[in-house]
Design a protein around this motif. Structure first.
Motif, PDB file in Angstrom:
ATOM      1  N   UNK A  79     -32.888  14.059  -3.875  1.00 44.00           N
ATOM      2  CA  UNK A  79     -33.494  13.347  -2.749  1.00 44.00           C
ATOM      3  C   UNK A  79     -32.492  12.330  -2.249  1.00 44.00           C
ATOM      4  N   UNK A  80     -32.400  12.203  -0.949  1.00 42.68           N
ATOM      5  CA  UNK A  80     -31.655  11.076  -0.401  1.00 42.68           C
ATOM      6  C   UNK A  80     -32.396  10.587   0.826  1.00 42.68           C
ATOM      7  N   UNK A  81     -32.374   9.289   0.994  1.00 38.93           N
ATOM      8  CA  UNK A  81     -33.142   8.696   2.081  1.00 38.93           C
ATOM      9  C   UNK A  81     -32.569   7.344   2.457  1.00 38.93           C
ATOM     10  N   UNK A  82     -32.929   6.919   3.642  1.00 37.73           N
ATOM     11  CA  UNK A  82     -32.521   5.615   4.144  1.00 37.73           C
ATOM     12  C   UNK A  82     -33.504   4.555   3.679  1.00 37.73           C
ATOM     13  N   UNK A 101     -29.827   7.719 -10.155  1.00 38.82           N
ATOM     14  CA  UNK A 101     -29.825   7.343  -8.746  1.00 38.82           C
ATOM     15  C   UNK A 101     -28.625   6.446  -8.450  1.00 38.82           C
ATOM     16  N   UNK A 102     -28.295   6.389  -7.189  1.00 40.01           N
ATOM     17  CA  UNK A 102     -27.251   5.469  -6.734  1.00 40.01           C
ATOM     18  C   UNK A 102     -27.554   5.074  -5.294  1.00 40.01           C
ATOM     19  N   UNK A 103     -26.906   4.025  -4.860  1.00 40.51           N
ATOM     20  CA  UNK A 103     -27.103   3.514  -3.500  1.00 40.51           C
ATOM     21  C   UNK A 103     -25.770   3.173  -2.885  1.00 40.51           C
ATOM     22  N   UNK A 104     -25.675   3.364  -1.579  1.00 35.43           N
ATOM     23  CA  UNK A 104     -24.526   2.942  -0.779  1.00 35.43           C
ATOM     24  C   UNK A 104     -25.034   1.977   0.278  1.00 35.43           C
ATOM     25  N   UNK A 154     -29.454   0.503   2.909  1.00 32.18           N
ATOM     26  CA  UNK A 154     -28.637   1.435   2.131  1.00 32.18           C
ATOM     27  C   UNK A 154     -29.179   2.862   2.253  1.00 32.18           C
ATOM     28  N   UNK A 155     -28.362   3.788   1.793  1.00 37.67           N
ATOM     29  CA  UNK A 155     -28.845   5.140   1.553  1.00 37.67           C
ATOM     30  C   UNK A 155     -28.978   5.244   0.048  1.00 37.67           C
ATOM     31  N   UNK A 156     -30.038   5.855  -0.391  1.00 42.30           N
ATOM     32  CA  UNK A 156     -30.281   6.030  -1.830  1.00 42.30           C
ATOM     33  C   UNK A 156     -30.266   7.526  -2.135  1.00 42.30           C
ATOM     34  N   UNK A 157     -29.564   7.899  -3.191  1.00 44.40           N
ATOM     35  CA  UNK A 157     -29.454   9.284  -3.634  1.00 44.40           C
ATOM     36  C   UNK A 157     -30.049   9.352  -5.034  1.00 44.40           C
ATOM     37  N   UNK A 158     -30.970  10.315  -5.243  1.00 44.64           N
ATOM     38  CA  UNK A 158     -31.600  10.487  -6.544  1.00 44.64           C
ATOM     39  C   UNK A 158     -31.469  11.939  -6.966  1.00 44.64           C
TER      40      UNK A 158
END
Length: 152
Positions: free
Chosen positions: A92-95, A147-150, A99-103
């Motif tokens: 999953x990735x979302x705004x 998960x991570x965030x940019x 940030x954008x979060x990727x899980x």
């Protein structure tokens, strides 16, 4: 009601949901050949597919400055999930607000371990790269989701 798009790769291997302006949710089953730390040729295409999906999402959301880093992050997390996880994989990735979060969920309750790979090691740098590139990262309490965030 928010419109969604569903795309099926050769059924029932994967499902894809795009929720415009909010996020993307991709789930896929690993092939029978991915076992014991090795990734089958059939599953080896998933990191590339996910890079394309992330690139398209960030382009759509007008965040091209995040594409290169997000592609690196999703590649590392999906590769780790294929190599060390169990069962189906969900990306999953979302705004979020800033940030954008990727899980990436991998079906394993074993907590990923950040390693310090030696220069001669062929692997073991995935979470090191995630830590270096991401603004923030972590692991869910059940160990199934990394998960991570940019930030932008």
């Amino acid at each position: 009601m928010t419109p969604t798009a569903a795309i099926k790769w050769p059924a029932p291997i994967a499902s894809f949901r795009l929720i415009p302006r909010l996020g993307v949710d991709v789930a896929f089953s690993r092939s029978d050949g991915t076992v014991g730390g090795t990734i089958s040729e059939a599953d080896g295409i998933w990191p590339k597919r996910m890079r394309s999906i992330v690139r398209a999402g960030l382009s759509r959301w007008e965040r091209p400055e995040l594409i290169e880093d997000a592609e690196t992050l999703v590649t590392e997390l999906v590769t780790n999930a294929l190599r060390h996880g169990r069962g189906d994989i969900r990306v999953r990735f979302y705004l979020a607000v800033d940030c954008i979060r990727i899980e990436v969920q991998d079906g394993s309750h074993e907590t990923p371990v950040l390693r310090n790979a030696a220069p001669t090691d062929e692997d073991g740098r995935g979470l090191f790269l995630v830590r270096a590139v991401a603004s923030d990262w972590g692991i869910s309490t059940d160990g199934m989701t990394t998960w991570c965030a940019l930030n932008f």
